[in-house]
Design a protein around this motif. Structure first.
Motif: not given
Length: 377
Positions: A187-206, A217-226
């Motif tokens: 579940g450690w990797l499961t949670a990491w993948m949620t952290i990767w993608t959470e900026p997308i869900r938090l971007d109001p443009d999503w 949601p460009r800002a959220g996607l950029e943060a997710a990729i980082r």
């Protein structure tokens, strides 16, 4: 002079796919590339499955002037470990491919037009699994008249697809080479993948997945990729990205800013990828990885049940400092396979790039790969 490998993108269409979740996807298309030639016996085919943010461009160039070749060009080509004089190599784009807006990628996913409405699917696109990626690959392989694969191989998410092939279609796979991947993740990797993608869900443009490409949601996607990129790397890499130094002209006292050189390196890399990527596709990919069970396409309901289906001789290649698919998980996979009588070999990759050593340092395993592929089984 080494012969330059040139390739073209081909298109595979499937009128209908029934997913393992019971949904139906119609008018599906994915891109694929081939290298080398299929022999008369049709028994020299090797399937290469790509990593999470990759595509089917595994080797060669589309044009001689292209600045970079495919991601595994170091081992795929004439005279290389995966010798395209000897083998016919196939690599396909996945469903919900990360690079949905790259003109060299053909994929079906949330960004595609729903034939029933003429509008992008968005989150009405059904959830898909790694097993569904493999089902599409199986249909492609069947369309080429190939009854058995000499090998299936791939890095990271491509490694998970490799395990799925071996578990779901054991009669079709002669041997497997999973690289920087293991079904035994926690579940450690499961949670990491949620952290990767959470900026997308938090971007109001999503907008709950119902965004227009012109206002995505460009800002959220950029943060997710980082986040994804940094997790995939290892701390030694940071020295080449500025270490702890401030970026030129930045003020470390400015709490509202990100003033460090490493932040700018990650941001610049992510920003370059955003125009070709799709935020919803990243969410779907993460979920497919988080829910992976080998052999799900054949009805396996647990890790143990799926692993028990694997019979193919295996060459496991991993990076000991991998922070994504940790070495103890790879060791657990090796132990499980050996415990059920599978012939297992292993090789390691070193370098400052952590998980990404499985892509950029793969040439270190060239001799092991060449020997494993050439060996009679």
């Amino acid at each position: 002079m080494v012969e330059q490998l040139l390739t073209t993108k081909k298109r595979f269409e499937l009128p209908e796919l029934r997913t393992i979740g019971g949904a139906t996807i119609r008018d599906l298309a994915v891109g694929y590339e081939t290298y080398g030639a299929l022999n008369e016996a049709r028994d020299n085919a090797i399937l290469v499955a790509h990593y999470f943010s990759g595509a089917s461009h595994a080797a060669g160039r589309y044009r001689p002037e292209d600045p970079l070749p495919g991601y595994w060009d170091a081992i795929i080509g004439p005279g290389k470990a995966v010798d395209t004089i000897r083998y016919f190599v196939i690599s396909s784009d996945t469903l919900v491919n990360f690079n949905a807006h790259d003109p060299n990628v053909i994929t079906t996913g949330p960004a595609s037009l729903d034939p029933a409405t003429g509008k992008p699917y968005g989150l009405s696109f059904p959830p898909v699994a790694i097993a569904d990626f493999v089902r599409v690959q199986r249909a492609l392989i069947d369309s080429l008249g190939i009854a058995k694969l000499r090998a299936v191989m791939g890095p990271s998410m491509g490694g998970l697809q490799t395990f799925e092939w071996a578990a779901a279609y054991p009669e079709m796979v002669e041997r497997i080479i999973p690289v920087i991947a293991s079904p035994h993740f926690t579940g450690w990797l499961t949670a990491w993948m949620t952290i990767w993608t959470e900026p997308i869900r938090l971007d109001p443009d999503w907008r709950g997945g119902a965004y227009d490409r012109s206002a995505s949601p460009r800002a959220g996607l950029e943060a997710a990729i980082r986040a994804m990129t940094l997790h995939g790397l290892q701390s030694a890499w940071s020295w080449s990205a500025g270490g702890r130094a401030s970026a030129e002209g930045a003020d470390p006292a400015d709490i509202a800013a990100s003033p460090f050189a490493i932040d700018r390196t990650l941001a610049d890399g992510a920003r370059a990828r955003v125009p070709l990527a799709d935020a919803n596709h990243m969410l779907y990919l993460a979920r497919a990885n988080q829910t992976f069970i080998p052999g799900a396409g054949a009805g396996a309901a647990s890790l143990a049940e799926g692993m028990a289906r694997i019979k193919a001789p295996t060459l496991l290649i991993h990076a000991p400092d991998d922070l994504v698919f940790r070495p103890e998980w790879v060791e657990a996979t090796a132990a499980t396979l050996r415990g059920q009588g599978v012939a297992v070999e292993s090789a390691t990759l070193s370098g400052p790039f952590g998980h990404y050593n499985g892509i950029v340092q793969i040439a270190q395993a060239s001799d092991r790969i060449a020997d494993f592929l050439a060996r009679a089984i």
